[in-house]
Write an enzyme that holds these catalytic residues in place. Sequence first.
Site, PDB file in Angstrom:
ATOM      1  N   GLU A 187     -11.521  11.310   6.139  1.00  0.00           N
ATOM      2  CA  GLU A 187     -10.046  11.014   5.961  1.00  0.00           C
ATOM      3  C   GLU A 187      -9.409  12.335   5.429  1.00  0.00           C
ATOM      4  OE1 GLU A 187      -8.334   8.368   3.266  1.00  0.00           O
ATOM      5  OE2 GLU A 187      -9.577   6.679   3.821  1.00  0.00           O
ATOM      6  N   TRP A 210       0.860  -1.104  -0.043  1.00  0.00           N
ATOM      7  CA  TRP A 210       0.111   0.236  -0.133  1.00  0.00           C
ATOM      8  C   TRP A 210       0.776   1.062  -0.115  1.00  0.00           C
ATOM      9  CZ3 TRP A 210      -4.775  -1.259  -1.163  1.00  0.00           C
ATOM     10  CH2 TRP A 210      -5.690  -0.352  -1.293  1.00  0.00           C
ATOM     11  N   ASP A 211       0.263   2.508  -0.028  1.00  0.00           N
ATOM     12  CA  ASP A 211       1.211   3.518  -0.053  1.00  0.00           C
ATOM     13  C   ASP A 211       1.804   3.769   1.289  1.00  0.00           C
ATOM     14  OD1 ASP A 211      -1.172   4.745   1.216  1.00  0.00           O
ATOM     15  OD2 ASP A 211      -1.446   6.346  -0.361  1.00  0.00           O
ATOM     16  N   TRP A 212       1.506   2.999   2.454  1.00  0.00           N
ATOM     17  CA  TRP A 212       2.137   3.240   3.784  1.00  0.00           C
ATOM     18  C   TRP A 212       2.810   1.772   4.133  1.00  0.00           C
ATOM     19  CZ3 TRP A 212      -1.126  -0.402   5.432  1.00  0.00           C
ATOM     20  CH2 TRP A 212      -2.345  -0.531   4.895  1.00  0.00           C
ATOM     21  N   ASN A 237     -14.141   1.347   0.793  1.00  0.00           N
ATOM     22  CA  ASN A 237     -13.291   2.406   0.837  1.00  0.00           C
ATOM     23  C   ASN A 237     -12.841   2.925  -0.729  1.00  0.00           C
ATOM     24  OD1 ASN A 237     -10.918   4.493   2.237  1.00  0.00           O
ATOM     25  ND2 ASN A 237      -9.882   3.455   0.720  1.00  0.00           N
ATOM     26  N   GLU A 238     -13.432   4.260  -0.770  1.00  0.00           N
ATOM     27  CA  GLU A 238     -13.179   4.993  -2.068  1.00  0.00           C
ATOM     28  C   GLU A 238     -13.631   4.594  -3.452  1.00  0.00           C
ATOM     29  OE1 GLU A 238      -9.016   6.274  -1.410  1.00  0.00           O
ATOM     30  OE2 GLU A 238      -9.636   7.775   0.023  1.00  0.00           O
TER      31      GLU A 238
END
Length: 862
Positions: free
Chosen positions: A540, A201-203, A442-443
């Site tokens: 968020e 993921w981006d984290w 989510n999104e």
Amino acid sequence: MTPCGNNFICVLGVLLCVCFRVFSSVTEQQRTVSLNGKWGLSSSDGSLSLTAQVPGCVHSALQQQGYIQDPYFRFNDVSYQWIALDNWTYTTVFAVSAQLRARQKVLLVFDGVDTVASVWLNGITVGKTDNMFRRYDFSVRDLLRDGDNVLNVSLLSPVLYASEQRKAHSAYRVPPECPPDVQKGECHVNFIRKEQSSFSWDWGPSFPTMGLWKDVRLEAFDILQLVQISSVPLYNYSRSQWTVQVELLVDAVETTTGQITLSIPELDSDQTFQTEFLSGKTKNIFILNINTVLDTVHGVQVLMKCILQVYFRTVELVQEPVVGSPGLSFYFRINGKPVFLKGSNWIPAHSFQDQLLCLSFLNSAVDANMNALRVWGGGVYEQDLFYSICDELGIMVWQDFMFACATYPTEDRFIQTVREEVVQQVRRLKSHPSIIIWSGNNENEAALATDWFNIPAPQKSTYIKDYVTLYVNNIRKIVQEEDQSRPFLVSSPTNGAESEQEGWVAANPYDPHYGDTHFYSYILDCWDWRTFPRTRFASEYGFQSWPSFSTLQPVSVNEDWSYNSNFSSHRQHHEAGNQEMLLQAAFHFHLPNSTEPLKRFTDTLYITQVMQAQCVKTQTEFYQRSRSEIIEGKGRTMGALYWQLNDIWQAPSWSSVEFGGKWKMLHYFAQSFFSAVLPVGFEDNNTLLIYAVSDLNQDLKLRVTVYSWADLDPVCTLKSDLILVPGGSAVPIFKEPVATLLVGCGRCTRLTCLLTFHLEDPSSVQQGPTNHHFLCSPKEAQGLQRPNITVSFSILDYTVTLHSASVAPFVWLDVGNIPGRFSSNGFLMVSRNMTVSFNAWRPTSVAELSKYLTITSLRDVY
Ligand SMILES: *[C@@H]1O[C@H](CO)[C@@H](O)[C@H](O)[C@H]1NC(C)=O
Ligand SMILES: *[C@@H]1O[C@H](CO)[C@@H](O)[C@H](O)[C@H]1NC(C)=O
Ligand SMILES: *[C@@H]1O[C@H](CO)[C@@H](O)[C@H](O)[C@H]1NC(C)=O
Ligand SMILES: *[C@@H]1O[C@H](CO)[C@@H](O)[C@H](O)[C@H]1NC(C)=O
Ligand SMILES: *[C@@H]1O[C@H](CO)[C@@H](O)[C@H](O)[C@H]1NC(C)=O
Ligand SMILES: *[C@@H]1O[C@H](CO)[C@@H](O)[C@H](O)[C@H]1NC(C)=O
Ligand SMILES: *[C@@H]1O[C@H](CO)[C@@H](O)[C@H](O)[C@H]1NC(C)=O
Ligand SMILES: *[C@@H]1O[C@H](CO)[C@@H](O)[C@H](O)[C@H]1NC(C)=O
């Protein structure tokens, strides 16, 4: 600890007793044999063969047996990619007693298999699995034998499986195909019902886990067994009456009559039901009317008696017209009271769920005055303990279903496994009062509406149809059947009722007039509140920072300790993230420029935390003060959940708590900006405005103190009149043009002075934290000096007293890896002395604390 922590969640917590009787002569209880413990584990070609703990996963087993290093060390996420490209088999041998095999039914139960596997018992396939979020059971009575029984679970590479599923779906793309290169992840995670962030993921790193991640056991019984019990309180608003709906999931060998008694002695409520349990696994619902007393029937066999905790509370998601504003409101009314949700977003706390030992993060959330967390849809449905702690601490949970940032297939096979997942998860979790809303994904509405995946216009309807099939016609329908006690929202962000009007995918799901929004911008100046959308509900928003050096040190080596190292680039999974942090920091701060490389690195970590803390503070305070106002048709903000609470590994991210539990500066700031009483200052057209925000109902006045950057003695003080601040509101309490204020104060200019302010009750006792407002960027401040802070320790109570020679912004105390937190940190020091205490999470000593303590303030880094 009283149940529910604060009274937002529950009116009352009581014990519900469920007595379960069937008319039968069989007396023995069900038998359970755990199959947890040491299993054998081997790779597909047998070249690796080791013992593995169950519950657990392949990565953990390899690490525990010394085959691999810490997967989090340096670049190991890439080095260990091979693990998830292989197939692995778990094997165990066990004996069962003759009595157990004499039962009418014996089930082999897996609480969680990660993910695609076939299960073999004594050489016969008993079943297959394809969904990490499901419990599986297989009827195995006739396959068991005397002596040794051999059970093996053959796991297929999740990366290979996802790619094969993608190939089989040839009609059209189901994007995204692969994550961005910067994440160094695997492709097609949307084709496998598995933690979506496990493919990167981006984290977070790519560790596509494989294993038996929850308990394995045999369950043997005669007649029937209770698989699951759950209860929800339901409130009938027109009758003003409570009922408790109790649901029993029963597995019966054959149709059996029985009797159920529900009783809540504390509420004088007691009811008995004659019932028939149909053959097979069935759901049986019973409604207990509160305040009704019925006689119990005696003389039958008691098979089971369960005690459940029932918490009474109502939750409504209010979407109704707002005076003076187009659109609809969007807020939670808990027990009849509107509640502003303060909190953040929860991600998986470890790549390897079996290594997750504690959930101390939840205490840290409460310590930062949060009342809510969103369990984000790219992770896992958390373990029962997570929700029990939230129940106890009074943390309201926004629970996503596990779909994130993607389109998903809708083949029958996929839909069927999702349906079972949703049924099981809702039944498992619905007894928890902490959960106040279910949310479909989510999104994914935003991804379609704003075309993240470059879908050609003529094909868009196909994707919208798939979206509605999955989230509306299946997930929403199931949730509404299974749980009438809380609202369901299809996506986040969404326009809610307005999205439904527009066919479930709104033209602009980010519309601030409706529903919730997610908002990120890294290149606009975060100190300017005009940057932020005046939304109804911010679910968020956030900014990145680096974790502290003590968190990075165990997974890195000397050559990694610079901001431009390969390591620093490698751990950053958000494109250009490291540059964006410095860009944002440079708007207001001098960037660290020490000639000593290690100091320059640690100072840079520090400045990213200062930047993040200040950015999220500005944005959150904007939402806090927007709760009572409509400006230009927008406002009435009723929630601020920043991205993100916790971390999955040691890397830069949006979190406020580092991997391991250490608080970043942001988390200390959250303690202030989420406090029940808060003064918020900002400028509009060179006029300083200060709002009093309060969850209480009280008369308050404001005291402002003006300081010069160059001096610790106040320049002047100002006071407001006493005003009534109604509970749950934000009201302006102070307004003055900055020029007038400075002139009134004598020798001040924007560059030489700053202000602090706090609220007081009528007898001048401070209420809430002291806040501050800078009249210029600190990099322009005239007179700011190195404060040369020194410390003295108190042996008695672990307090640290700081002595400063000048005004010191963002004073940061760090004790390395000693677990614990300070009573206050990252603060503005405008006094000569200041005392803070250290709350240690394990025994420590003054000697240890003083050995590791470092103090950094803004002027120390350049
Ligand atoms: C894993 O199993 C699949 C399906 O049987 C097979 O196609 C693949 O080659 C196996 N992978 C390895 C590394 O053996
Ligand atoms: C698993 O069990 C099946 C059936 O007994 C056997 O054919 C297979 O070799 C076993 N796999 C491993 C890796 O032990
Ligand atoms: C509430 O009670 C009224 C009156 O008995 C009934 O008509 C209504 O259906 C009930 N509402 C719900 C949601 O059960
Ligand atoms: C950093 O990465 C580059 C490109 O992969 C490589 O050429 C270089 O040797 C690496 N530097 C160090 C110090 O490892
Ligand atoms: C600031 O100026 C704008 C535009 O002139 C005006 O709409 C707004 O009301 C002003 N704000 C304050 C606090 O005076
Ligand atoms: C801090 O120490 C430096 C170096 O000794 C000195 O130049 C500076 O004036 C000191 N700062 C203050 C506020 O006294
Ligand atoms: C600050 O601390 C020093 C050293 O402990 C002490 O001498 C001094 O009196 C204190 N000053 C104030 C204002 O409390
Ligand atoms: C670091 O930056 C400050 C502020 O721009 C400057 O005054 C100072 O000379 C610089 N120090 C070094 C070592 O470059």
